[in-house]
Design a protein around this motif. Structure first.
Motif, PDB file in Angstrom:
ATOM      1  N   PRO A   1      -8.051   2.003   2.622  1.00 36.23           N
ATOM      2  CA  PRO A   1      -9.370   3.001   2.583  1.00 36.23           C
ATOM      3  C   PRO A   1      -9.118   4.088   3.645  1.00 36.23           C
ATOM      4  O   PRO A   1      -9.529   5.187   3.205  1.00 36.23           O
ATOM      5  N   ARG A   2      -8.598   3.818   5.123  1.00 35.31           N
ATOM      6  CA  ARG A   2      -8.469   4.985   5.826  1.00 35.31           C
ATOM      7  C   ARG A   2      -7.713   5.782   5.307  1.00 35.31           C
ATOM      8  O   ARG A   2      -7.819   7.294   5.566  1.00 35.31           O
ATOM      9  N   ASP A   3      -6.470   5.523   4.603  1.00 37.82           N
ATOM     10  CA  ASP A   3      -5.362   6.327   4.369  1.00 37.82           C
ATOM     11  C   ASP A   3      -6.074   7.304   3.048  1.00 37.82           C
ATOM     12  O   ASP A   3      -5.649   8.370   3.004  1.00 37.82           O
TER      13      ASP A   3
ATOM     14  N   GLU B   1      -5.275  -7.794   7.164  1.00 39.63           N
ATOM     15  CA  GLU B   1      -6.097  -8.456   8.274  1.00 39.63           C
ATOM     16  C   GLU B   1      -7.596  -8.384   7.927  1.00 39.63           C
ATOM     17  O   GLU B   1      -8.455  -9.235   8.657  1.00 39.63           O
ATOM     18  N   GLU B   2      -7.918  -7.287   7.263  1.00 36.24           N
ATOM     19  CA  GLU B   2      -9.542  -6.941   7.039  1.00 36.24           C
ATOM     20  C   GLU B   2     -10.045  -7.963   5.998  1.00 36.24           C
ATOM     21  O   GLU B   2     -11.013  -8.222   6.160  1.00 36.24           O
ATOM     22  N   TYR B   3      -9.087  -8.491   5.402  1.00 36.34           N
ATOM     23  CA  TYR B   3      -9.268  -9.475   4.229  1.00 36.34           C
ATOM     24  C   TYR B   3      -9.290 -10.869   4.784  1.00 36.34           C
ATOM     25  O   TYR B   3     -10.401 -11.794   4.886  1.00 36.34           O
TER      26      TYR B   3
ATOM     27  N   PRO C   1       0.922  -1.156   0.045  1.00 38.93           N
ATOM     28  CA  PRO C   1       0.046  -0.044   0.035  1.00 38.93           C
ATOM     29  C   PRO C   1       0.904   1.433  -0.004  1.00 38.93           C
ATOM     30  O   PRO C   1       1.853   1.407   0.386  1.00 38.93           O
ATOM     31  N   ALA C   2       0.068   2.681  -0.623  1.00 42.41           N
ATOM     32  CA  ALA C   2       0.853   3.586  -0.539  1.00 42.41           C
ATOM     33  C   ALA C   2       0.753   4.221   0.901  1.00 42.41           C
ATOM     34  O   ALA C   2      -0.201   3.739   1.610  1.00 42.41           O
ATOM     35  N   GLU C   3       1.642   5.077   1.448  1.00 42.21           N
ATOM     36  CA  GLU C   3       1.736   5.512   2.684  1.00 42.21           C
ATOM     37  C   GLU C   3       1.353   6.950   2.474  1.00 42.21           C
ATOM     38  O   GLU C   3       1.622   7.526   1.612  1.00 42.21           O
ATOM     39  N   PRO C   4       0.392   7.512   3.357  1.00 41.70           N
ATOM     40  CA  PRO C   4       0.017   8.776   3.223  1.00 41.70           C
ATOM     41  C   PRO C   4       1.129   9.885   3.833  1.00 41.70           C
ATOM     42  O   PRO C   4       1.529   9.889   4.832  1.00 41.70           O
ATOM     43  N   GLU C   5       1.417  10.576   2.917  1.00 46.15           N
ATOM     44  CA  GLU C   5       2.488  11.516   3.039  1.00 46.15           C
ATOM     45  C   GLU C   5       2.121  12.755   2.530  1.00 46.15           C
ATOM     46  O   GLU C   5       1.555  12.947   1.364  1.00 46.15           O
ATOM     47  N   THR C   6       2.395  13.934   2.929  1.00 49.42           N
ATOM     48  CA  THR C   6       2.507  15.259   2.409  1.00 49.42           C
ATOM     49  C   THR C   6       3.699  16.132   2.399  1.00 49.42           C
ATOM     50  O   THR C   6       4.483  15.914   3.336  1.00 49.42           O
ATOM     51  N   THR C   7       3.979  17.227   1.549  1.00 48.55           N
ATOM     52  CA  THR C   7       5.001  18.040   1.459  1.00 48.55           C
ATOM     53  C   THR C   7       4.642  19.041   2.584  1.00 48.55           C
ATOM     54  O   THR C   7       3.763  19.153   3.399  1.00 48.55           O
ATOM     55  N   ALA C   8       5.791  19.828   2.907  1.00 48.83           N
ATOM     56  CA  ALA C   8       5.621  20.865   4.230  1.00 48.83           C
ATOM     57  C   ALA C   8       4.415  21.903   3.612  1.00 48.83           C
ATOM     58  O   ALA C   8       3.841  22.408   4.577  1.00 48.83           O
TER      59      ALA C   8
ATOM     60  N   LEU D   1     -10.235  -2.993  -0.159  1.00 46.44           N
ATOM     61  CA  LEU D   1      -8.818  -3.356   0.530  1.00 46.44           C
ATOM     62  C   LEU D   1      -7.852  -3.541  -0.669  1.00 46.44           C
ATOM     63  O   LEU D   1      -7.925  -3.864  -1.618  1.00 46.44           O
ATOM     64  N   PRO D   2      -6.670  -3.538  -0.026  1.00 47.25           N
ATOM     65  CA  PRO D   2      -5.247  -3.417  -0.892  1.00 47.25           C
ATOM     66  C   PRO D   2      -5.059  -4.945  -1.218  1.00 47.25           C
ATOM     67  O   PRO D   2      -4.232  -5.643  -0.592  1.00 47.25           O
ATOM     68  N   VAL D   3      -5.993  -5.677  -1.729  1.00 51.09           N
ATOM     69  CA  VAL D   3      -5.763  -7.234  -2.217  1.00 51.09           C
ATOM     70  C   VAL D   3      -5.613  -7.040  -3.779  1.00 51.09           C
ATOM     71  O   VAL D   3      -6.122  -6.348  -4.765  1.00 51.09           O
ATOM     72  N   ALA D   4      -4.696  -7.865  -4.390  1.00 52.45           N
ATOM     73  CA  ALA D   4      -4.544  -7.912  -5.801  1.00 52.45           C
ATOM     74  C   ALA D   4      -5.592  -8.341  -6.606  1.00 52.45           C
ATOM     75  O   ALA D   4      -6.551  -9.095  -6.210  1.00 52.45           O
ATOM     76  N   GLY D   5      -5.737  -7.622  -7.877  1.00 55.25           N
ATOM     77  CA  GLY D   5      -6.659  -8.084  -8.886  1.00 55.25           C
ATOM     78  C   GLY D   5      -7.696  -6.925  -9.199  1.00 55.25           C
ATOM     79  O   GLY D   5      -7.469  -5.867  -8.811  1.00 55.25           O
ATOM     80  N   TRP D   6      -8.500  -7.211  -9.907  1.00 56.26           N
ATOM     81  CA  TRP D   6      -9.533  -6.085 -10.271  1.00 56.26           C
ATOM     82  C   TRP D   6     -10.599  -6.209  -9.483  1.00 56.26           C
ATOM     83  O   TRP D   6     -10.947  -6.979  -8.789  1.00 56.26           O
TER      84      TRP D   6
END
Length: 694
Positions: free
Chosen positions: A104-106, A393-395, A12-19, A136-141
Motif C-alpha cells: 500500500p505505501r509503495d 507483518e500488518e496481517y 511485492p513489487a519494489e518501487p523503482e523509476t528510470t532516470a 495488503l500483499p496476501v494471496a487470493g482475491w
C-alpha cells in the motif's frame, strides 16, 4: 492448460523509476507505462478499443477483465470514464490479477508523482481513493468498492492459479502487461484460451501490441482481432470480438441476470438487455433470519438495488447466537494454506472493509488480537508457519512470550500470532448497524416465523403456520441457522444438510477483574476485554454437541475459567477452584453468563450458494449416473432459492463474504472468491458426494 501452481507467498513489487522518472520494474526490465500521454494511451487502446463507453450504456452491469494490474492506470481511466458518463452501467466490475502487487505505501509513492503530471490531475482523487483502500500483499482475491457502483476484484497471485478458478462473465478484456518479449508467459496461448472461457456473448478484447504471434494465438482462442491505429506515433494495436467458429468450452460463463419486476411483481426476464426503467421496478428478495448472516445478506442485496423483506422469529435482530455481547474475529492459518485458511482470510479482509463503511463506525475494536500457543511445540510450529507463508507483518506476526505479554497487558506463558487488525465486535450491534444502513429498501418484520417456503408460478412464497402468505418474491435466501434445515427440507433432503446444533456458554467476569487486559487473547478458549461500559471481560466458550439445555451452568463456568487460567497463568489463583477463586463452586454460581446455539455442518464449513434442483436429478437414473461423474457446476439449480448459514463459531468472519458470494450469484456478477473455495461451501456438496458414492 498448463498445471496451475499453488498459491504461495506473495512477492511485492519494489518501487523503482528510470532516470526520467518513469515507473519501472527491474524484475522484467520494462516500464509500467509511458510517462507522457499515458492516460491518452489507456483510453485509446483499451477503452476505445473495446467500444467504451458506448457499450456499457444503460446496462445493469458491465464486466471488464484485465491481465495485469500494475499501477492501476487502466482501472483509473475506466473508472473516470464511467464516472463522467451519465448513461453509464449501474455497476462496473473491473477484474484484474497481479502476481507482484505493490505494498500500500509503495503504490502511493508511485502514483502520487504521476497524478501531478499534465493531463493526469483529473485522476488524482480516484488514485487517492485507490491507495486508501489498497489491500495488503496476501494471496487470493480482494474485493474493493471504491465508489458506489464500482467494484474492483483484484487477485494477488499467479494468473494460472487465480483466473481459471474465478467465475466471471466478461464483456471486455484488457490484455495488458509488460512487453511480450519481457514476459512471454502472459502473452501465450494458454492465457488467451483461459480468457475465452470467460467471454460472454458480444465480448471484445483489445491490447497495445500487434505482434503476429499474439494475433495468431488470439484468433486460435476465438478472438477475431484485427489491427487498428496506435496512439499518436505508437505502433498499431489489436482489437476485436470473441467469435469462435465453433464451441470451444464446456461451460458458459455467468450471464448478467435481470430480475426487474413489472408493476404486478412479475420478473421481466433474465437477459442483459437495456431496461425500460419506467416499466420496471427494483426486484424483491425474501430473507429469513436476522442474525449476522441475514443482516449481511440484506445489506449486500440493497447495495445492488434490491428491496428486501426480512423475517425474524425473535423480537429483534441478532437475538440468537448473534446476541452474545462480544465475539472475536481473526483468520485461520495453516502450514499448507488450506481451504479454511484461504476462506477465512478472504472473509476476514472483506468483512473489515465492509464494517468500516457502516454508519457510526465499527461496533467494536479491530486494533489487535493474540492467538497464543499452549506449549513449546505449538509455539515452534506457529513461528515456522508465519515464516514459510511469508505474510506481511500488518496481517500477522509471530511474537515471543515477552512481546505477547506486552501487547496483551497480561503475563503469558507462550508467544503466539499477533493479528494487528483482529479484535472483537458486538454481533447484535453489528446486525442493527447493517440493517440501519439498508435504509428504506428494507421491510423488516420481527416476531414473525416463516413456517415454510413454496414455489408458486415461478415465485417464492413465505407462509406462516396457519398457511397465510407473508410475502412472495422472485428470490428467497434462507439464513436461519439450524432452522435452515427444516425450511429447505422440501427441496434438499435433510441428509444433504447435515446441520448440528452446538451449545456454547459464555462466562461474564466481574467488572474489576483483569483490568490490564488490552486485547482479546485466544488459545483453547478466549477472553475479550470489557465490551461495554461497566461490564466485565467475557470468556468462553463451551462446545457441546447434542445438548439442548438453555440454562447457564456452574460446571460450564468452571470449565471456561480453567481454560482462561491456562491462557493467563498470572491469574491462575484468582481463577482457580480453591476458596476465594472465581472457579470455586460458590463463586462460579454468582457469575453471569449466556447460552446460545451455533449451527454447523459435519465438515465445519459454511453453506452458502444456490440450492440444487432435486426434482431434475431424481427424475432420471441416467442423469444421476452422469452427475455422479461430474462436478458441482454440472448440477441443475433451483431458480431463485439460496442459502447462507452454518457458520459455527466463525460468523463474524464468514457472514459478509458469504452474503457477497450469494448476491454475486443472484446477479450473475464476478464471484468474490474462486470456485475452489465456493465449491467447499456449496449447499449441494453433500448431495454430490452421495451421488458419487451411489
Amino acid at each position: 492448460m498448463k498445471r496451475r501452481p499453488d498459491l504461495g507467498p506473495i512477492v511485492p513489487a519494489e518501487p523503482e523509476t528510470t532516470a526520467a522518472g518513469t515507473p519501472y520494474s527491474a524484475r522484467f526490465d520494462d516500464v509500467y507505462h509511458r510517462t507522457d500521454g499515458a492516460l491518452g494511451q489507456a483510453r485509446h487502446v483499451f477503452l476505445e478499443g473495446n467500444g467504451l463507453p458506448e457499450r456499457w450504456r444503460e446496462r445493469d452491469q458491465f464486466v471488464i477483465v484485465e491481465t495485469g494490474f500494475g499501477l492501476g492506470l487502466n482501472f483509473l481511466a475506466t473508472w473516470a470514464a464511467w464516472r463522467d458518463d451519465p448513461l453509464r452501467a449501474k455497476r462496473l466490475h473491473f477484474v484484474s490479477v497481479e502476481k507482484y502487487p505493490f505494498r500500500p505505501r509503495d503504490l502511493r509513492r508511485m502514483l502520487e508523482p504521476l497524478m501531478l503530471q499534465p493531463g493526469m490531475t483529473e485522476l488524482a482523487p480516484l488514485a487517492q481513493r485507490l491507495c486508501d483502500m489498497w489491500p495488503l500483499p496476501v494471496a487470493g482475491w480482494h474485493r474493493l468498492e471504491p465508489a458506489p457502483g464500482v467494484v474492483l476484484s483484484i487477485g494477488f497471485g499467479d494468473f494460472f492459479t487465480l483466473m481459471p478458478d474465478l467465475r466471471v462473465g466478461a464483456d471486455a478484456f484488457f490484455l495488458d502487461g509488460f512487453a511480450p518479449v519481457k514476459n512471454p508467459e502472459m502473452w501465450s496461448a494458454p492465457v488467451f484460451k483461459a480468457l475465452g472461457k470467460l467471454a460472454r456473448d458480444g465480448a471484445t478484447l483489445s491490447t497495445y501490441t500487434s505482434l503476429e504471434p499474439v494475433r495468431r494465438d488470439l484468433i486460435a482462442a476465438g478472438f477475431q482481432v484485427g489491427q487498428r491505429p496506435g496512439f499518436g506515433h505508437e505502433p498499431e494495436t489489436l482489437a476485436g470480438p470473441y467469435a469462435p467458429p465453433y464451441r470451444m468450452r464446456r461451460y458458459d460463463p455467468p450471464a448478467a441476470s435481470q430480475w426487474r419486476e413489472d408493476g404486478a411483481g412479475h420478473v421481466t426476464g433474465s437477459a442483459p438487455a437495456p431496461l425500460d426503467e419506467a416499466a420496471a421496478e427494483p426486484p424483491t428478495a425474501i430473507v429469513i433470519g436476522a442474525g449476522m448472516a441475514g443482516a449481511a445478506m440484506t445489506l449486500r442485496l440493497v447495495a445492488r438495488g434490491w428491496r428486501v423483506k426480512l423475517f425474524e422469529r425473535a423480537e429483534a435482530p441478532g437475538s440468537a447466537a448473534s446476541g452474545n455481547p462480544a465475539g472475536v474475529f481473526h483468520p485461520q492459518l495453516s502450514a499448507d494454506d488450506n481451504v479454511l485458511a484461504r476462506l477465512t482470510r478472504a472473509g476476514f479482509l472483506y468483512a473489515l472493509s465492509q464494517w468500516r463503511t457502516l454508519p457510526g463506525g465499527l461496533p467494536g475494536r479491530a486494533d489487535g488480537l493474540l492467538q497464543v500457543a499452549t506449549n513449546d511445540e505449538e509455539a515452534k510450529s506457529l513461528a515456522q508457519l508465519v515464516t514459510v507463508q511469508g505474510y506481511p507483518e500488518e496481517y500477522v506476526k509471530w511474537v515471543d512470550a515477552a512481546q505477547a505479554s506486552a501487547l496483551a497487558g497480561e503475563t503469558l506463558a507462550y508467544g503466539g500470532l499477533w493479528f494487528p487488525e483482529g479484535g472483537w465486535l458486538a454481533p447484535a450491534m453489528l446486525c442493527r448497524a447493517e440493517l440501519v444502513a439498508a435504509g428504506p429498501a428494507l421491510d423488516a418484520r420481527y416476531g414473525v416465523s416463516v413456517d415454510r417456503l413454496e414455489r408458486r408460478d415461478g415465485r417464492w412464497v413465505a407462509l406462516d403456520e396457519a398457511g397465510r402468505v407473508l410475502a412472495d418474491a422472485a428470490v428467497a435466501i434462507v439464513t436461519a441457522a439450524d432452522e435452515s434445515q427444516r425450511l429447505l427440507g422440501p427441496y434438499l433432503a435433510p441428509e444433504f444438510i447435515p446441520v448440528k446444533r452446538v451449545r456454547g456458554q459464555l462466562t461474564f467476569l466481574p467488572p474489576d477483574s483483569l483490568p490490564d487486559l488490552r486485547i482479546p487473547v485466544c488459545g483453547e478458549g478466549y477472553v475479550a476485554p470489557s465490551p461495554l461500559g461497566g461490564a466485565g471481560p467475557i470468556t468462553g466458550a463451551t462446545y457441546g454437541f447434542d445438548d439442548p439445555a438453555t440454562d447457564v451452568r456452574v460446571g460450564d463456568h468452571q470449565a471456561n475459567l480453567r481454560r482462561l487460567a491456562a491462557l493467563l497463568p498470572g491469574h491462575a489463583r484468582m481463577l482457580g477452584d480453591e476458596d476465594g477463586g472465581l472457579g470455586s463452586e460458590s463463586a462460579a454460581a454468582e457469575l453471569g453468563g449466556r447460552t446460545a446455539f451455533r449451527a454447523l455442518v459435519t465438515d465445519r464449513m459454511p453453506m452458502a450458494g444456490q440450492l440444487p434442483e432435486m426434482a431434475a436429478i431424481a427424475s432420471s437414473a441416467p442423469e444421476r449416473r452422469r452427475l455422479a461423474g461430474g462436478h458441482l457446476r454440472d448440477l441443475p439449480r433451483l431458480s431463485g432459492l439460496y442459502a447462507s448459514f452454518a457458520f459455527g463459531s466463525r460468523g463474524l468472519v464468514f457472514a459478509s463474504l458469504c452474503a457477497e458470494l450469494v448476491a454475486s450469484q443472484i446477479e450473475g456478477e464476478p464471484w468474490p472468491i474462486g470456485s475452489d473455495l465456493a465449491d467447499a461451501i456449496d449447499p449441494a456438496r453433500f448431495l454430490l458426494q452421495a451421488l458419487r458414492k451411489a
